[in-house]
Design a protein around this motif. Structure first.
Motif, PDB file in Angstrom:
ATOM      1  N   PRO A  26       0.846  -1.386  -0.061  1.00  0.00           N
ATOM      2  CA  PRO A  26       0.099  -0.016   0.077  1.00  0.00           C
ATOM      3  C   PRO A  26       0.763   1.311   0.040  1.00  0.00           C
ATOM      4  CG  PRO A  26      -0.799  -1.676   1.440  1.00  0.00           C
ATOM      5  CD  PRO A  26       0.307  -2.101   1.129  1.00  0.00           C
ATOM      6  N   CYS A  27       1.875   1.198   0.855  1.00  0.00           N
ATOM      7  CA  CYS A  27       2.690   2.489   0.895  1.00  0.00           C
ATOM      8  C   CYS A  27       3.576   2.639  -0.586  1.00  0.00           C
ATOM      9  CB  CYS A  27       3.562   2.373   2.251  1.00  0.00           C
ATOM     10  SG  CYS A  27       2.814   3.098   3.567  1.00  0.00           S
ATOM     11  N   HIS A  28       4.083   1.573  -1.001  1.00  0.00           N
ATOM     12  CA  HIS A  28       4.619   1.357  -2.200  1.00  0.00           C
ATOM     13  C   HIS A  28       3.701   1.966  -3.495  1.00  0.00           C
ATOM     14  CE1 HIS A  28       7.438  -0.020  -5.133  1.00  0.00           C
ATOM     15  NE2 HIS A  28       6.541  -0.304  -5.811  1.00  0.00           N
TER      16      HIS A  28
ATOM     17  N   LEU B 180       2.827  -0.381   8.812  1.00  0.00           N
ATOM     18  CA  LEU B 180       2.769  -0.032  10.082  1.00  0.00           C
ATOM     19  C   LEU B 180       1.362   0.153  10.635  1.00  0.00           C
ATOM     20  CD1 LEU B 180       5.610   2.981   9.722  1.00  0.00           C
ATOM     21  CD2 LEU B 180       5.721   0.780  11.023  1.00  0.00           C
ATOM     22  N   GLY B 181       0.399  -0.143   9.822  1.00  0.00           N
ATOM     23  CA  GLY B 181      -0.732  -0.118  10.184  1.00  0.00           C
ATOM     24  C   GLY B 181      -1.431   1.128  10.257  1.00  0.00           C
ATOM     25  N   VAL B 182      -0.935   2.310   9.463  1.00  0.00           N
ATOM     26  CA  VAL B 182      -1.650   3.489   9.016  1.00  0.00           C
ATOM     27  C   VAL B 182      -1.843   3.683   7.688  1.00  0.00           C
ATOM     28  CG1 VAL B 182      -0.921   4.555  11.238  1.00  0.00           C
ATOM     29  CG2 VAL B 182       0.847   4.478   9.297  1.00  0.00           C
ATOM     30  N   CYS B 183      -1.970   2.515   6.880  1.00  0.00           N
ATOM     31  CA  CYS B 183      -1.954   2.715   5.393  1.00  0.00           C
ATOM     32  C   CYS B 183      -3.079   3.783   4.992  1.00  0.00           C
ATOM     33  CB  CYS B 183      -2.408   1.415   4.902  1.00  0.00           C
ATOM     34  SG  CYS B 183      -1.919   0.071   5.907  1.00  0.00           S
ATOM     35  N   GLY B 184      -4.073   4.242   5.782  1.00  0.00           N
ATOM     36  CA  GLY B 184      -5.061   5.178   5.448  1.00  0.00           C
ATOM     37  C   GLY B 184      -4.365   6.701   4.987  1.00  0.00           C
TER      38      GLY B 184
HETATM   39  S1  FES Z   1       1.439  -0.289   4.188  1.00  0.00           S
HETATM   40 FE1  FES Z   1       2.541   1.246   4.965  1.00  0.00          FE
HETATM   41  S2  FES Z   1       1.645   1.623   6.741  1.00  0.00           S
HETATM   42 FE2  FES Z   1       0.392   0.114   6.196  1.00  0.00          FE
END
Ligand code: FES
Ligand SMILES: Cc1cc2nc3c(=O)[nH]c(=O)nc-3n(C[C@H](O)[C@H](O)[C@H](O)COP(=O)(O)O)c2cc1C
Ligand code: SF4
Ligand code: FES
Lengths: 152, 526, 119
Positions: free
Chosen positions: A79-81, A117-121
């Motif tokens: 998601p961050c990628h 890190l669980g902040v993907c939003g």
């Molecule tokens: S993928 Fe980066 S915080 Fe979830």
């Protein structure tokens, strides 16, 4: 000596090992588990040095190498990628003049990659020590780094 | 400064649009302009205001007057009377201003109503104050269970509700509890899995941070049902705020005698310890988590024996996900039948989805099981960002499947997705638009797995390293002709021979991305 | 504590919550989950507390809550006012918070540009 003091907070039971290692690492001025930290933990829990070492090396939050005052953990999970963590990584490498896993010459920053890190939003995201930062852009990263440089 | 005197909010949702909200809005804006009031009165679109079947709805500030069934013909009078002369127009005022339901219909979450069970209080109450949870009927379910139900009845009710685990494996919760209850031994444990490492997932964090007492109550009920007096919550080390809030909540519950010995002055005793993880995705797997709790490296164990018979310190242990446990209090309080009113016949209740990536409003929603992927993306998350086209979604986390446009109308629940060789997993939905490079995304997925392979078994350790090596060279335009076929083969071998689901599940993202985007990906090696 | 006590605490807690809502003309609730904090919610909370303190608005209270789920609009702030719909502001920062204090809390005019939902 301070190490023995820290350990007193915990029962000498094996299931406390992660708490103990966190505590030792957090209080080590170089934010890592030194040989001495591992030895103290092993003695306290009455297990071999090699046992503690193998546990410490398994978990990514523990480091067996000295690190800087601020540990930057940039998330590079899908998601961050997708939201651009790769360009932030390039930017951080340039700004800090280090590669992943290295510490700046002034011992201020260590650059690491981490899984989600669980902040993907609010991706892309990173953590500095215990603090989370989201919606990152190079400009936002700059001001975050600057603030920490000035704190000294 | 030119201060705006009145704000007129117009509710725009599916219902009001059908009733003609757009026409009313246009007339209103024109009328305000023709009266020269544009600087003083602003018209603002808002989502649903919770009143249905009342036609077009306007709310006028600062008085907070609700008007219903408004038509374009009413506008001149309304502007004249209320906005010009300050006299609310009685004949259009709604007599019944929308009120809350038993389950709060959340209107803010991504601008649409949601039936919220596990997230009912999150973002509403102060999570650091136990009184606010109690005021919201907190701890009433455990009181009901302890005083009016036997442990077997609690298990029966949970089974009847159809609740299945929300951690990914979708095992029936009541049956799991029954196994543990019937397992031999006096000492049993409840372990809450709050390791939440699946990329794209942060639902458990919202519960831990926003409503920690709900988890405590769910664990109390599980403990009572199973016959356990000790619980552990294993929280990933990165969730500093979750750990802080849960520990505070546990302290408050102890002070009130809701944890500890003789809860509510009865014979049941239960206490909870928080464990802090240290960064290892595989520790989310229940047996690896148990190893980690015992103070070891987090390698998965052989199964069987399953944790319900031989878990933590070889005692019968129930491992449940945070969201699973957070459903339990309401099931006990309102009954299995009530819970079955949500979701589908085969898959009951709600599910929390994290909807992220190239959508207009990324975030998190709680909706009924069986809501379609299309609704989640277009109705709740505002569609694809910047008006682009949907390319695909990675559903279920990194170990999930890429789903293309033909899957948009598929009902999202554990049972149904299985039929399409996909998984609901943790409920993460990562949406990608037309511009996304699929090889790059697959590369990111494979890197994740290489990083998180625990190294315990050979197929996964070597397989993930090989996969990364291959995809890196393909991505650098140095790929060999048969590289893509090699990816497939390695993933298949890993699926057949890896020790735990981490290594076994990698085949899914690889095969599904190639199914939809085989040409795109293969074109990079030719 | 027994069942009776729990009931009493619940009744008292419910009354307290009600009372608090009545005593305070306006309640400002800042979302303080990790997504909010990662997008600057601490700064927003601080600004509200300071600005409200500076104006000596004793009938306004500032409290915190967890995350609602609308991560892309964090930091979020809700304004509760007796008898009026709740206004939810999104993507807040320190400057915007100052404006909300002046225009909404002091002058009763919600700042429409920042409002993402009214209910
Ligand atoms: S993928 Fe980066 S915080 Fe979830
Ligand atoms: C690699 C891997 C990672 C997992 N991560 C999690 C996790 O983070 N949280 C979780 O609840 N379950 C996770 N699971 C599933 C657990 O093994 C287990 O099925 C679950 O915690 C049981 O709880 P439930 O029945 O309430 O779903 C993971 C499984 C695997 C194989
Ligand atoms: S499959 Fe991978 S994660 Fe699972 S035991 Fe083997 S090496 Fe570890
Ligand atoms: S090393 Fe564990 S299965 Fe081979």
């Amino acid at each position: 000596m301070y190490r023995e003091q820290l350990l007193k907070k915990f029962n000498p039971a094996l299931d406390n090992i992660l708490y103990i290692l966190h505590e030792l690492q957090d209080n080590n001025p170089e934010h890592y588990l030194a040989k001495e930290d591992i030895r103290v933990c092993a003695d306290y829990l009455e297990v071999p040095y090699s046992y503690v070492h193998s546990v410490a090396s398994f978990y990514t939050m523990f480091s067996l190498k000295p690190r800087g005052r601020y540990i930057i953990r940039l998330c590079d999970s899908p998601p961050c990628h997708l939201m651009g963590s790769q360009s932030l990584l390039d930017y951080l490498k340039k700004a800090l003049k280090v590669n992943v896993g290295e510490t700046t010459q002034d011992k201020m920053f260590t650059l690491e990659l981490t899984s989600c890190l669980g902040v993907c939003g609010v991706a892309p995201a990173m953590m500095i020590n215990e603090e989370m930062f989201g919606n990152l852009t190079p400009a936002a990263v700059d001001s975050i780094l600057d603030k920490r440089r000035k704190e000294l | 400064m030119n201060l705006v005197r009145n704000h007129v909010l117009i509710s725009i949702d599916a219902g009001t649009i059908m009733a003609g909200a757009r026409a009313v809005e246009k007339t209103l804006v024109n009328e305000i302009a023709s009266q020269g009031l544009t600087d003083e009165i602003s018209v603002l679109e808002t989502g649903s205001v919770g009143a249905t079947g009342q036609g077009v709805i306007l709310v006028v500030y600062p008085e907070g007057v609700y008007y219903g069934n408004v038509t374009p013909q009413d506008i001149p009078e309304l502007v004249e009377e209320h906005l010009l002369k300050g006299r609310p127009l009685k004949r259009l005022i709604l007599s019944e201003v929308p009120r809350q339901h038993v389950i709060k219909k959340e209107k803010t979450g991504l601008l649409k109503e949601q039936p919220r069970i596990v997230l009912k209080n999150s973002g509403i109450i102060n999570p650091e104050n136990i009184d606010e949870y109690i005021a919201a009927n907190g701890y009433e379910a455990i009181a009901k269970a302890l005083t009016t139900m036997t442990p077997d009845e609690v298990i029966e009710e949970t089974k009847k509700s159809g609740l299945v685990g929300r951690g990914g494996a979708a095992f029936t919760t009541g049956i799991k509890w029954d196994f543990a209850r019937k397992a031999a031994g006096d000492i049993k444990y409840i372990v809450c899995n709050a390791d939440e490492g699946e990329p794209g997932t942060f639902k458990d964090r919202l519960i831990l941070e926003g409503d920690p007492h709900k988890l405590i109550e769910g664990m109390l009920i599980a403990g009572y049902a199973v016959g356990a007096s000790k619980g552990f919550v294993y929280i990933r080390g990165e969730y500093a705020l979750s750990i802080e809030r849960l520990e505070k909540a546990i302290g408050q519950a102890r002070q009130y005698g809701l944890l500890g010995d003789n809860i509510l002055e009865g014979p049941f005793s239960f206490d909870i310890t928080v464990m802090k993880g240290a960064g290892a995705y595989v520790c989310g797997e229940e047996t690896a988590l148990i190893e980690s709790l015992e103070g070891k490296r987090g390698h998965p164990r052989n199964k069987p024996p399953y944790p319900v018979t031989e878990g933590l310190w070889a005692k019968p242990t129930v491992v449940n996900n945070v969201e699973t446990l957070a459903n339990v209090p309401d099931i006990i309080l309102h009954g299995a039948l009530w819970f079955r009113g949500y979701g589908t016949e085969k898959c009951t209740g709600t599910k929390v989805f994290t909807i992220i990536g190239n959508v207009a409003t990324p975030g998190l929603i709680e909706v009924e099981m069986g809501t379609t992927l299309r609704d989640i993306i277009y109705e709740y998350a505002g569609g694809i960002k910047d008006g682009k086209q949907f390319k695909c979604a990675l559903v279920g986390g990194a170990a999930g499947a890429f789903l293309g446009p033909d899957m948009l109308d598929v009902k999202m629940d554990f049972v149904n997705l299985k039929e399409y060789a996909a998984v609901l997993g943790s409920g993460a939905i990562l949406v990608m638009d037309e511009d996304v490079d699929m090889l790059d995304m697959l590369k990111s997925v494979l890197h994740f797995f290489r990083h998180e392979s625990c190294g315990h078994c050979v197929p996964c350790r070597l397989g993930t390293a090989q996969l990364v090596k291959i995809i890196d060279r393909v991505s650098a335009s140095k790929g060999k002709k048969d590289d893509i076929d090699k990816l497939i083969k390695i993933a298949q071998v890993m699926q057949a021979t890896s020790f735990c689901p981490l290594g076994q599940s990698l085949n899914l993202p690889i095969s599904s991305s190639l199914k939809y985007f085989g040409d795109e990906i293969r074109s990079r090696v030719r | 504590m027994n069942l009776e006590d729990l009931k009493k605490i619940r009744e008292k807690a419910q009354k307290d919550v009600e009372l608090r809502q009545k005593q305070a003309r306006i309640r400002v609730v800042v979302g303080m989950g990790t997504s909010g904090i990662a997008s600057g919610a601490r700064e927003v909370l601080k600004t509200f507390v300071e600005e409200i303190g500076r104006r000596n608005l004793t009938d306004v209270v500032v409290t915190q809550t967890g995350e609602k789920g609308l991560a892309s609009r964090e930091p979020m702030v809700e304004i509760f006012e007796e008898g009026k719909p709740v206004v939810i502001y999104g993507s807040m920062d320190s400057e915007k918070s100052k404006r909300v204090v002046v225009e909404h809390i002091v002058n009763g005019n919600p700042v429409t540009e920042y409002a993402i939902e009214v209910m």
